[in-house]
Scaffold this active site. Structure first.
Site, mmCIF file in Angstrom:
data_model
loop_
_atom_site.group_PDB
_atom_site.id
_atom_site.type_symbol
_atom_site.label_atom_id
_atom_site.label_comp_id
_atom_site.label_asym_id
_atom_site.label_seq_id
_atom_site.Cartn_x
_atom_site.Cartn_y
_atom_site.Cartn_z
ATOM 1 N N GLN A 522 43.150 56.525 40.004
ATOM 2 C CA GLN A 522 42.436 55.340 40.463
ATOM 3 C C GLN A 522 43.377 54.145 40.553
ATOM 4 O O GLN A 522 44.043 53.809 39.588
ATOM 5 C CB GLN A 522 41.293 55.022 39.488
ATOM 6 N N GLY A 523 43.429 53.511 41.726
ATOM 7 C CA GLY A 523 44.260 52.334 41.928
ATOM 8 C C GLY A 523 43.425 51.073 42.019
ATOM 9 O O GLY A 523 43.120 50.611 43.126
ATOM 10 N N TYR A 524 43.049 50.542 40.880
ATOM 11 C CA TYR A 524 42.235 49.327 40.837
ATOM 12 C C TYR A 524 43.041 48.159 40.281
ATOM 13 O O TYR A 524 43.364 47.210 40.978
ATOM 14 C CB TYR A 524 40.990 49.544 39.974
ATOM 15 N N SER A 525 43.323 48.211 38.983
ATOM 16 C CA SER A 525 43.932 47.062 38.303
ATOM 17 C C SER A 525 45.316 46.740 38.854
ATOM 18 O O SER A 525 46.066 47.617 39.295
ATOM 19 C CB SER A 525 44.038 47.342 36.804
ATOM 20 N N GLU A 640 31.768 54.585 36.365
ATOM 21 C CA GLU A 640 32.755 54.623 35.300
ATOM 22 C C GLU A 640 32.151 54.149 33.986
ATOM 23 O O GLU A 640 32.390 54.734 32.925
ATOM 24 C CB GLU A 640 33.966 53.764 35.667
ATOM 25 N N GLU A 766 34.196 42.117 26.622
ATOM 26 C CA GLU A 766 33.831 40.715 26.760
ATOM 27 C C GLU A 766 33.376 40.422 28.190
ATOM 28 O O GLU A 766 32.405 39.676 28.413
ATOM 29 C CB GLU A 766 35.018 39.822 26.383
#
Length: 781
Positions: A522-525, A640, A766
């Protein structure tokens, strides 16, 4: 019950709850509750008759005995209404505990007469069985009782030869009842004693909520044969059954208290202004309110799951009922105490109704077991004897069948047999994520069996398991210590393509995920775009039939093992940041992609940086519409969060804690045992909440923002249990070597490292609280 039966029962109980609310508003405003506090007996016969006319006294009584026969669900519906609108009249004691006990006894003329008069409201019947504070079962602590009171439950006889009752019973409810069902421990009998009988002295004292409890002293009270309703083990069984029912109805009232005080507090946070803005805009208060909401929702899930299948005659009935009360008591006490704090000084006054709810919660939780006692009663649930796996059987497990048509017991047995026969024992309970070369064999075994994608629809190659079967599948895998596979294709991109992809994309990619030919990451962050994902800067520029991608991704799990990546890219810089994002698929062998592993605090290379330097991606790899990838991303994040919110990791950690506790004989220590049952119930109750969201997915509905609750509770519980394991392991907890406990390879510190990242990825806990505060609680900003 079938789904149709459950739906009809829910509708009926909701109608009963609404009717109860209307009746309470009409006959008993909260001012009446204040006026009757600490009066003797603290309730009024005229109102009791109205409750009887409304059918409340007959809820648990079978129709053939003159009641309504509506059962536990209806009783809990009324109790939840009482939680929101407290009543002086003793509904739980006078309508539930005593009449459930009476209806459970063998048929006789006395029983029938008492039932008829009680259902009509003519007679208020109480139960007297308890000798000691904290006593949960009849017959406990008799030696201490005799020393303190000078009375024993030894059988005596009067001058005329009839049995005489000599004992003291504490916390008997309702106060000033017309008569009592008394547990005579000397004869192991339940006897009927009218309140006017010679030798009976009743002393009442106030409870914290203003209601009254009685202490009954019996001195030579004559008991005739026709007053003995039942004897022997049947007497104890009937009383335990009635007390179990009572605990559940108490739990329903506690849940109503938690819901009402939550609603009142939420409204106060939205309207109370300080320093020029609503106090609910304060992030610290928002996060505390989210945590309280989580506890209320979990209590609702536990209650709903129990009422769908009560199992009141099961060997573990007391444990199941106590579990429900423990969770609802925790929610009610947490919410009422928090409500006082949220309201500030006014919350400390008798003028505000919050105090009424706190006091009623204290009354209910301290009677028939508070949180700690309820957890102890639930302890037998932790003894999960493994059912026979039939691992010696060699018959072939069928491929491609609909397992939803088989019973859960049969399905579990087949899964256990399959695991025992095929899973490498050396890979059980690994303390870290396994790489592809380590787990490939198991992945391919699941693939050949057709079990790689248990939640995918069958038409796409999955098992199509219903929620209960899916949880059973996960439980059996985790119970054996099966490691997590490289599953981004299974749990993330597969469901996205099923819902948002084209037919061509589904045909191209889904079969290769199931065959193991394609392994996804997965290429998110990105740097400076982790939880604030919409700030991503990796750019994709259209050139003809291709996108040219430049940028960087980070924290990409096991990217070094992946053949493909799904990623979010910016395709329009001129619009707000969420609007200009697209969802792309890419082959990791494409020129210009560079992967650099990152070593974590455990010394493992679980995450990677991925660099894109003029990477050309075909336009056909766009999933969904251009610039609308954020919608897909949010759905994927919901999946997720559902996955991360699964109880599976918590069960693994709990299994490790149990093994360590057994090795060091810590279960002989009361403190450790109590700590363990707290963690066990936290995981079990997480499972109930998880089941509700899993049902949403199975129906094909979009997951609501409240799915973030799962992520918060699952990861913080997992992290806490991992720390408990380190502490329980003592010196072993500080060793950087594995400890072999049976077939389980335990490395407490490494699992603790693993737990640290779970509260961060998928959006930190958070951030999840911020999402819930804004989108679910609708608190001001």
């Amino acid at each position: 019950m079938t789904n149709t039966d459950l739906h009809e029962a829910d509708e009926l109980n909701e109608a009963i709850r609404a009717s109860a609310r209307d009746l309470l508003r009409a006959v008993s405003p909260l001012s009446r509750l204040r006026a009757l506090r600490e009066t003797d007996p603290g309730y009024e016969q005229a109102v009791w008759k109205k409750l009887a006319e409304a059918g409340w006294t007959g809820l648990m009584i079978p129709e053939e005995d003159g009641g309504l026969g509506l059962g536990l669900g209806a009783a809990c519906a009324v109790a939840s209404a009482l939680g929101r609108h407290p009543l002086p009249e003793p509904f739980v004691a006078g309508c539930i505990q005593s009449l459930t006990l009476l209806s459970r006894l063998p048929a006789c003329s006395l029983k029938q007469t008492l039932l008829q008069r009680a259902v009509s409201g003519e007679l208020v019947i109480g139960v007297a069985w308890q000798h000691e504070s904290g006593q949960q079962e009849p017959g406990q602590q008799q030696a201490v009782r005799q020393e303190q009171t000078g009375l024993s439950d030894e059988a005596t006889v009067n001058k005329n030869g009839s049995p005489a009752l000599n004992t003291v019973k504490h916390w008997a409810y309702p106060a000033r009842a017309d008569g009592w069902l008394v547990m005579d421990d000397a004869q192991s009998a339940i006897v009927w004693v009218p309140s006017t009988v010679d030798g009976l002295q009743e002393t009442v004292h106030p409870r914290v909520d203003g209601t009254m409890a009685s202490t009954l002293t019996f001195k030579g009270v004559q008991i005739c044969a026709d007053q003995i309703l039942v004897q022997g083990e049947a007497a104890r069984e009937a009383l335990n059954y009635a007390n179990n029912i009572t605990r559940v109805v108490q739990a329903a009232e506690l849940l109503g208290i938690a819901q009402e005080t939550f609603d009142q507090t939420l409204e106060y946070l939205k309207t109370r202004v300080q320093f020029g803005k609503p106090i609910g805009a304060n992030q610290a208060l928002q996060h505390r309110m989210v945590d309280a909401y989580l506890q209320v929702r979990m209590a609702e899930a536990v209650m709903a799951e129990f009422l769908a299948d009560p199992q009141l005659d099961d060997d573990l009935a007391t444990a199941h009922c106590a579990r429900v009360k423990a969770r609802c008591a925790h929610a009610a006490l947490l919410m009422t105490r928090s409500a006082v704090q949220f309201h500030g000084a006014i919350g400390y006054t008798d003028e505000l109704d919050i105090g009424l709810y706190l006091k009623r919660a204290l009354h209910l939780t301290s009677w028939l077991g508070g949180e700690r006692e309820s957890r102890q009663l639930a302890m037998p649930l932790t003894v999960r004897e493994p059912a026979s796996s039939n691992e010696g059987r060699q018959d072939e497990i069928p491929v491609g069948i609909d397992w939803n048509e088989r019973s859960e017991d049969e399905f579990r047995s087949v899964v256990r047999r399959f695991i025992h026969a095929n899973y490498p024992s050396a890979l059980r309970n690994p303390p870290k994520r396994l790489h592809w070369e380590e787990i490939q064999g198991w992945y391919m075994t699941l693939s050949r069996q057709g079990w790689l994608a248990p939640a995918w629809p069958r038409e796409h190659g999955g098992m199509g398991l219903a929620p209960a079967k899916l949880i059973a599948f996960i439980e059996e895998m985790e119970a054996y210590g099966v490691a997590r596979t490289p599953d981004q294709g299974i749990i993330n991109i597969g469901p996205v393509l099923i819902r948002h992809g084209t037919d061509e994309q589904r045909k191209k990619y889904l079969p290769k995920i199931l065959s193991g030919e394609h392994i996804w990451c997965q290429g998110y962050s990105e740097p400076n775009a982790g939880s604030d994902l919409a700030s991503l800067r990796t750019e994709a520029v259209q050139e003809g039939d291709e996108f040219v991608v430049n940028g960087q991704k980070i924290w990409t799990t096991l990217a070094q093992d992946a053949t493909h990546i799904f990623m979010l890219v910016r395709t329009d810089k001129t619009v707000k940041k969420q609007a200009g994002i697209s969802f792309l698929l890419a082959d990791m062998k494409t020129p210009g992609i560079t992967v650099r592993p990152i070593r974590n605090i455990g010394g493992e290379e679980e995450f990677c940086e991925v660099f894109f330097d003029n990477v050309r991606v075909p336009k056909e790899n766009l999933v969904g519409k251009l610039d609308e990838g954020w919608t897909i991303a949010k759905a994927l994040l919901d999946f997720e969060r559902l996955f991360v919110g699964s109880p599976s990791q918590c069960w693994l950690a709990l299994n490790q804690l149990q093994r360590i506790g057994q090795k060091r004989k810590l279960f002989e220590d009361a403190a450790f045992q109590d700590q363990y049952i707290v963690s066990f119930l936290d995981v079990l109750d997480l499972q109930s909440l998880y089941g509700e969201f899993a049902d949403v997915v199975k129906r094909g509905d979009a997951l609501p923002p409240s799915v973030s609750l799962l992520k918060i509770w699952a990861t913080q519980t997992y992290s806490r249990i991992c720390m408990e394991s380190v502490e329980a392991a003592a010196e072993w907890g500080g060793d950087d070597v594995s400890l072999q406990l049976g077939e389980m390879d335990v490395h407490p510190a490494r699992r603790l490292y693993n737990s640290a990242i779970t509260t961060i990825y998928g959006g930190t806990n958070e951030i999840q609280r911020n999402i819930l505060a804004k989108l679910v609680l609708e608190l001001p900003t």
